[in-house]
Design a protein around this motif. Structure first.
Motif, PDB file in Angstrom:
ATOM      1  N   VAL A 212       0.866  -1.049  -0.118  1.00  0.00           N
ATOM      2  CA  VAL A 212       0.030   0.016   0.016  1.00  0.00           C
ATOM      3  C   VAL A 212       1.037   1.157  -0.131  1.00  0.00           C
ATOM      4  CG1 VAL A 212      -1.757   1.341   1.057  1.00  0.00           C
ATOM      5  CG2 VAL A 212      -1.770  -1.140   1.433  1.00  0.00           C
ATOM      6  N   LEU A 213       0.878   1.849  -1.206  1.00  0.00           N
ATOM      7  CA  LEU A 213       1.899   3.110  -1.135  1.00  0.00           C
ATOM      8  C   LEU A 213       1.255   4.268  -0.323  1.00  0.00           C
ATOM      9  CD1 LEU A 213       2.622   3.010  -5.087  1.00  0.00           C
ATOM     10  CD2 LEU A 213       3.971   2.258  -3.173  1.00  0.00           C
ATOM     11  N   TYR A 584      -4.148   2.781  -8.856  1.00  0.00           N
ATOM     12  CA  TYR A 584      -4.759   3.751  -8.280  1.00  0.00           C
ATOM     13  C   TYR A 584      -6.278   3.664  -8.468  1.00  0.00           C
ATOM     14  CZ  TYR A 584      -0.311   5.921  -9.204  1.00  0.00           C
ATOM     15  OH  TYR A 584       0.838   6.460  -9.647  1.00  0.00           O
ATOM     16  N   LEU A 585      -6.872   3.719  -7.228  1.00  0.00           N
ATOM     17  CA  LEU A 585      -8.152   3.311  -6.756  1.00  0.00           C
ATOM     18  C   LEU A 585      -8.944   4.627  -6.191  1.00  0.00           C
ATOM     19  CD1 LEU A 585     -10.836   1.465  -6.682  1.00  0.00           C
ATOM     20  CD2 LEU A 585      -9.965   0.519  -4.797  1.00  0.00           C
ATOM     21  N   SER A 586      -9.950   5.247  -6.730  1.00  0.00           N
ATOM     22  CA  SER A 586     -10.598   6.427  -6.015  1.00  0.00           C
ATOM     23  C   SER A 586     -12.077   6.201  -6.185  1.00  0.00           C
ATOM     24  CB  SER A 586      -9.913   7.540  -6.435  1.00  0.00           C
ATOM     25  OG  SER A 586     -10.717   7.662  -8.038  1.00  0.00           O
ATOM     26  N   THR A 587     -12.920   7.188  -5.218  1.00  0.00           N
ATOM     27  CA  THR A 587     -14.160   7.075  -5.480  1.00  0.00           C
ATOM     28  C   THR A 587     -14.572   8.251  -6.362  1.00  0.00           C
ATOM     29  OG1 THR A 587     -16.185   7.326  -4.022  1.00  0.00           O
ATOM     30  CG2 THR A 587     -14.265   8.907  -3.468  1.00  0.00           C
ATOM     31  N   THR A 588     -15.796   8.204  -6.932  1.00  0.00           N
ATOM     32  CA  THR A 588     -16.287   9.037  -7.664  1.00  0.00           C
ATOM     33  C   THR A 588     -17.615  10.012  -6.965  1.00  0.00           C
ATOM     34  OG1 THR A 588     -17.714   7.833  -8.715  1.00  0.00           O
ATOM     35  CG2 THR A 588     -15.832   8.107  -9.730  1.00  0.00           C
ATOM     36  N   ALA A 598     -15.097   8.833   4.854  1.00  0.00           N
ATOM     37  CA  ALA A 598     -15.408   7.996   3.960  1.00  0.00           C
ATOM     38  C   ALA A 598     -13.864   7.744   3.124  1.00  0.00           C
ATOM     39  CB  ALA A 598     -16.146   8.697   2.707  1.00  0.00           C
ATOM     40  N   LYS A 599     -14.021   7.020   2.392  1.00  0.00           N
ATOM     41  CA  LYS A 599     -12.580   6.813   1.542  1.00  0.00           C
ATOM     42  C   LYS A 599     -12.638   7.689   0.405  1.00  0.00           C
ATOM     43  CE  LYS A 599     -13.302   1.920   2.296  1.00  0.00           C
ATOM     44  NZ  LYS A 599     -14.839   1.982   3.121  1.00  0.00           N
ATOM     45  N   LEU A 600     -11.394   8.091   0.020  1.00  0.00           N
ATOM     46  CA  LEU A 600     -11.207   8.912  -1.105  1.00  0.00           C
ATOM     47  C   LEU A 600     -10.149   8.075  -2.050  1.00  0.00           C
ATOM     48  CD1 LEU A 600     -11.450  11.513  -2.688  1.00  0.00           C
ATOM     49  CD2 LEU A 600      -9.353  12.366  -1.601  1.00  0.00           C
ATOM     50  N   MET A 601      -9.099   7.854  -1.796  1.00  0.00           N
ATOM     51  CA  MET A 601      -8.114   7.382  -2.845  1.00  0.00           C
ATOM     52  C   MET A 601      -7.125   6.022  -2.072  1.00  0.00           C
ATOM     53  SD  MET A 601      -6.047   9.349  -5.423  1.00  0.00           S
ATOM     54  CE  MET A 601      -5.355   8.609  -7.028  1.00  0.00           C
ATOM     55  N   LEU A 602      -6.794   5.263  -2.765  1.00  0.00           N
ATOM     56  CA  LEU A 602      -6.000   4.025  -2.526  1.00  0.00           C
ATOM     57  C   LEU A 602      -4.849   3.789  -3.728  1.00  0.00           C
ATOM     58  CD1 LEU A 602      -5.252   1.946  -0.256  1.00  0.00           C
ATOM     59  CD2 LEU A 602      -6.744   0.578  -1.469  1.00  0.00           C
ATOM     60  N   ALA A 603      -3.507   3.595  -3.440  1.00  0.00           N
ATOM     61  CA  ALA A 603      -2.507   3.402  -4.118  1.00  0.00           C
ATOM     62  C   ALA A 603      -1.713   2.038  -3.958  1.00  0.00           C
ATOM     63  CB  ALA A 603      -1.809   4.470  -4.505  1.00  0.00           C
ATOM     64  N   TYR A 604      -1.584   1.118  -4.899  1.00  0.00           N
ATOM     65  CA  TYR A 604      -0.629   0.001  -4.483  1.00  0.00           C
ATOM     66  C   TYR A 604       0.400   0.230  -5.519  1.00  0.00           C
ATOM     67  CZ  TYR A 604      -4.867  -2.326  -2.226  1.00  0.00           C
ATOM     68  OH  TYR A 604      -5.558  -2.586  -1.431  1.00  0.00           O
ATOM     69  N   GLY A 605       1.719  -0.416  -5.003  1.00  0.00           N
ATOM     70  CA  GLY A 605       2.644  -0.700  -5.883  1.00  0.00           C
ATOM     71  C   GLY A 605       3.775  -1.421  -5.312  1.00  0.00           C
ATOM     72  N   LYS A 606       4.989  -1.926  -6.020  1.00  0.00           N
ATOM     73  CA  LYS A 606       5.861  -2.853  -5.714  1.00  0.00           C
ATOM     74  C   LYS A 606       6.988  -2.089  -4.789  1.00  0.00           C
ATOM     75  CE  LYS A 606       5.267  -5.896  -9.544  1.00  0.00           C
ATOM     76  NZ  LYS A 606       6.021  -6.588 -10.733  1.00  0.00           N
TER      77      LYS A 606
END
Length: 606
Positions: A212-213, A584-588, A598-606
Motif C-alpha cells: 500500500v503506497l 490507483y483506486l478512487s471514489t467518484t 469516507a474513503k477517497l483514494m488508495l494506491a498500490y505498487g511494488k
C-alpha cells in the motif's frame, strides 16, 4: 420465456422477452426532446450500482445476412422486411438501460441509481454480477424532491444503497483503518503528508503482495454528500477532485505535490482526460442553492496546480438546463454538454467556438456527447411524442461543429452509451421490446460494419447518474483495432472477458477471471489488454495482463495484499487506473457520514 408469432426462436435474433419475474414494470416516459423542468437537488449515489449490465435474453432485430442499414432479418422483424441487413440483427439480450429515463425529458430521480432494473440481471440487484452484495434499500422522501417530480408530471420513490451494502468482511481489516505512517494519509482533509497515521496498512503483508503506497480519506461533506469526479496521472503526480477541492499527490509517497485548490462551490463535472500538456477543466456550481447551475469553468495545469482561464458558460435556449454538465475534451476543443445543447470552447484560451443546439425547427435536441481519438460525437433526441420519434448520432468537426455524418435509428431505439470512438461503437436499447444492440460503424461513416452477436450477459460499469449527459465514460469496456472487450456478468463466481471481433461482431476468444470474482478490462497497453480483478474474501484484488493473440491466460502484474481487501472492495462508485506499475483506486462520490471518514483514494505498487 414466451415469444409472439412470426419471431425467431430464443437464442436467435429478434425475439422479444417477457418481463422477468420480480421486476417492476417499466414506467411510462415522455418521448425524446421533452422539455425538462429543473431536476431535484443532486445527491451522490451511495452505491456503484451499474445500470448498464446487460441481461441474458434475445435481442432486437432479425439476424442480418450482410452489413447494411436497418437489417434484413431472417424472420419478419418489427419494421417489416428491409432490403438490407443492418444494425439491429445480432445481439441476443435486452440491454442495460431499462431503468434510465429517456434523454431530453424531466428526470425523475436524484443521483441515486434505482435499485431495481427494468431488464433481467440489471444493476439494481447488485454490482453487475448478480450477487446483490452492494445495495441496501434507502427510501428518499424529501418534500422538495417530491414537489419537483410532481411538477414534471410523475412521482417515483427513489431508492439507493448505503456505503456498506452487506460487503463481505475481510479477516484482516474489518473496519475502515486509520491512515498509516508507511501508507501515508491525513484523515479528513485529503491532502495529508503521512505524519498523522496510526495504523500500518502493510502490516502482515505476504511475500509477493504489493505494498500500500498510500491511502487518503475524503474531506468532510454535508449529509447530502458531494461529487468526486476525475482522477489524472501526470508524470509522478496524481490529481483527484473531491467535493470543493482539487488535490495533488506524489505517485510514490502520497505527499502533497502542490497546495489544494479550493473552489467556492461544489465541483460538479471535470474532463475525463487531460490535454497533451497536462491541462484539465473543472466545472463547479454557481451557488449553494439546491437548483444551482453547473456552469462555472476553471482550467487547471496538473503539473503545477496553476489556474488558467475561468469563465461561466450560459444556457442557450428555453429548455437548455445546466443543472449538470458533461465536459468532453477533443484536442484543443472543450465541449460543455447540457440538457439540450452544448457549447464548444477553445481549450487553450476558453474562447467560444460554436453552440451545438436543436435542429429541424426545434424537433431534435442534443442529448449527450462523447469524444476521443480526435472525434466528437453528439446524440440527438428527435420528434418527441410523434410518429417520427427517433434518436440520431452525429460525428461533428470539433473545431466548427459541422456534422460529418448523421445516423438515424428507428423509433423506440435510444442511444445509451458510446463504447468507443475509433471506430464508433454505440450501445442502443429498446425499453418497450426489452432488447439491446451494440453496433460497430465503419470508419468516419454512418454505415454499420458489424453488430455484436452473443448469448452472454455483459456488465460494464457506467455512469449511474440519470442527470448525466455523458455518452462515454464506462468502466470495464475498451477496444483496439481488432476487438471490443466486454466483461460478462455472472450470478456467482468468476466471470470472463470476451473479445468480440469488430469485423464480424462475433466472439473471437475469452478468458476467465483468475479469482472467484469479477474481472474488468481497463485498457490496451503495449499490445496487451490490462484488466482489474476485484478482491475476494481470501485475496486482494489484482492487476493482470492478457495477451490479445496466442495464449489469453491472465498474467498477474500486481497482486494486492489480502490485509486491505475490504478497504479495496469498499470503493463502490469508483475510478481506477494502472500507470507505470502502480494501481490507483478512487471514489467518484462521497457520502455524508457522521460515523467516520469516507474513503477517497488508495494506491498500490511494488
Amino acid at each position: 420465456m414466451t415469444q409472439p408469432p412470426n419471431q425467431p426462436p430464443p437464442g436467435g435474433f429478434g425475439a422479444p422477452q417477457d418481463q422477468p419475474p420480480g421486476q417492476p414494470p417499466i414506467p411510462p416516459q415522455p418521448g425524446y426532446g421533452y422539455p425538462q423542468s429543473p431536476p431535484p437537488p443532486q445527491t451522490p449515489p451511495p452505491t456503484a450500482g451499474n445500470p448498464y449490465a446487460q441481461p441474458t435474453q434475445p435481442g432486437p432485430y432479425g439476424q442480418p445476412q450482410q452489413p447494411g442499414p436497418y437489417g434484413q432479418p431472417q424472420q419478419p422483424g418489427p419494421y417489416g422486411q428491409p432490403q438490407q441487413p443492418g444494425p439491429y440483427g445480432q445481439p441476443t439480450q435486452p440491454g442495460p438501460y431499462g431503468s434510465q429515463p429517456q434523454y431530453g425529458h424531466q428526470q425523475q430521480y436524484s443521483q441515486q441509481p434505482p435499485t431495481q432494473p427494468q431488464f433481467p440481471a440489471g444493476p439494481g440487484a447488485g454490482d453487475g454480477n448478480g450477487k446483490g452484495k452492494r445495495n441496501k434499500l434507502l427510501l428518499i422522501t424529501a418534500a422538495a424532491v417530491a414537489a419537483l417530480l410532481v411538477a414534471g408530471g410523475v412521482t417515483f420513490a427513489v431508492v439507493g444503497g448505503d456505503d456498506d451494502g452487506g460487503k463481505k468482511k475481510s479477516e484482516a481489516k474489518n473496519k475502515d483503518p486509520k491512515p498509516s505512517v508507511s501508507a501515508s494519509a491525513n484523515p479528513g482533509t485529503g491532502d495529508g503528508d503521512g505524519n498523522e497515521g496510526k495504523e500500518d496498512l502493510n502490516e502482515g503483508r505476504r511475500p509477493g503482495e504489493a505494498k500500500v503506497l498510500w491511502y487518503k480519506e475524503a474531506p468532510k461533506v454535508p449529509g447530502s454528500g458531494g461529487d468526486a469526479p476525475g482522477m489524472w496521472v501526470e508524470g509522478d503526480t496524481v490529481v483527484k477532485a473531491a467535493y470543493k477541492e482539487l488535490y495533488a499527490y506524489n505517485a510514490s509517497t502520497g505527499r502533497t505535490e502542490w497546495p489544494a485548490i479550493k473552489f467556492p462551490q461544489k465541483i460538479c463535472a471535470t474532463t475525463k482526460t487531460a490535454t497533451d500538456d497536462g491541462k484539465i477543466v473543472v466545472a463547479f456550481k454557481d451557488s449553494a442553492k439546491s437548483n444551482a447551475k453547473c456552469n462555472q469553468l476553471q482550467a487547471i495545469d496538473l503539473k503545477s496546480g496553476g489556474k488558467g482561464w475561468g469563465k461561466p458558460v450560459k444556457e442557450e435556449g428555453l429548455f437548455d438546463f445546466s443543472m449538470q454538465s458533461n465536459l468532453v475534451l477533443v484536442g484543443d476543443v472543450l465541449m460543455v454538454g447540457r440538457d439540450q445543447s452544448g457549447t464548444a470552447l477553445r481549450m487553450s484560451d476558453g474562447k467560444k467556438l460554436y453552440v451545438a443546439k436543436k435542429k429541424d425547427e426545434g424537433t431534435c435536441y442534443p442529448s449527450g456527447f462523447a469524444g476521443g481519438e480526435g472525434r466528437l460525437l453528439m446524440a440527438l433526441s428527435c420528434g418527441a411524442s410523434t410518429p417520427t420519434e427517433h434518436d440520431e448520432l452525429q460525428q461533428l468537426d470539433p473545431k466548427t461543429g459541422k456534422a460529418l455524418w448523421t445516423k438515424k435509428f428507428p423509433k423506440g431505439w435510444r442511444i445509451g452509451k458510446v463504447y468507443g470512438t475509433g471506430p464508433t461503437i454505440v450501445y442502443l436499447a429498446n425499453e418497450d421490446r426489452k432488447r439491446w444492440n451494440i453496433s460497430v460503424l465503419k470508419e468516419n461513416s454512418d454505415q454499420t460494419r458489424s453488430e455484436v452477436s452473443s448469448d452472454d450477459n455483459f456488465a460494464p460499469e457506467c455512469d449511474t447518474s440519470v442527470l448525466s449527459r455523458e455518452l462515454g465514460g464506462c468502466l470495464g469496456v475498451t477496444s483496439d483495432e481488432k476487438y471490443l472487450y466486454l466483461p460478462t456478468a455472472e450470478k456467482s463466481g468468476a466471470n470472463a472477458i470476451v473479445a468480440i471481433s469488430l469485423a464480424t461482431g462475433k466472439e473471437a476468444w475469452r478468458t476467465k477471471s483468475p479469482l472467484d470474482e469479477k474481472m474488468l478490462p481497463l485498457k490496451i497497453e503495449n499490445g496487451e489488454l490490462i484488466g482489474y480483478v476485484e478482491p475476494s474474501y481470501d485475496s486482494g484484488g489484482r492487476v493482470v495482463s492478457i495477451a490479445t493473440s496466442g495464449s489469453h491466460k491472465p498474467r498477474t502484474l500486481l497482486q494486492h495484499p489480502k490485509g486491505t481487501s475490504q478497504i479495496e472492495s469498499g470503493f463502490y462508485s469508483k475510478d481506477i487506473d494502472y500507470v507505470d506499475g502502480r494501481f490507483y483506486l478512487s471514489t467518484t462520490s462521497i457520502t455524508g457520514s457522521t460515523t467516520g471518514q469516507a474513503k477517497l483514494m488508495l494506491a498500490y505498487g511494488k
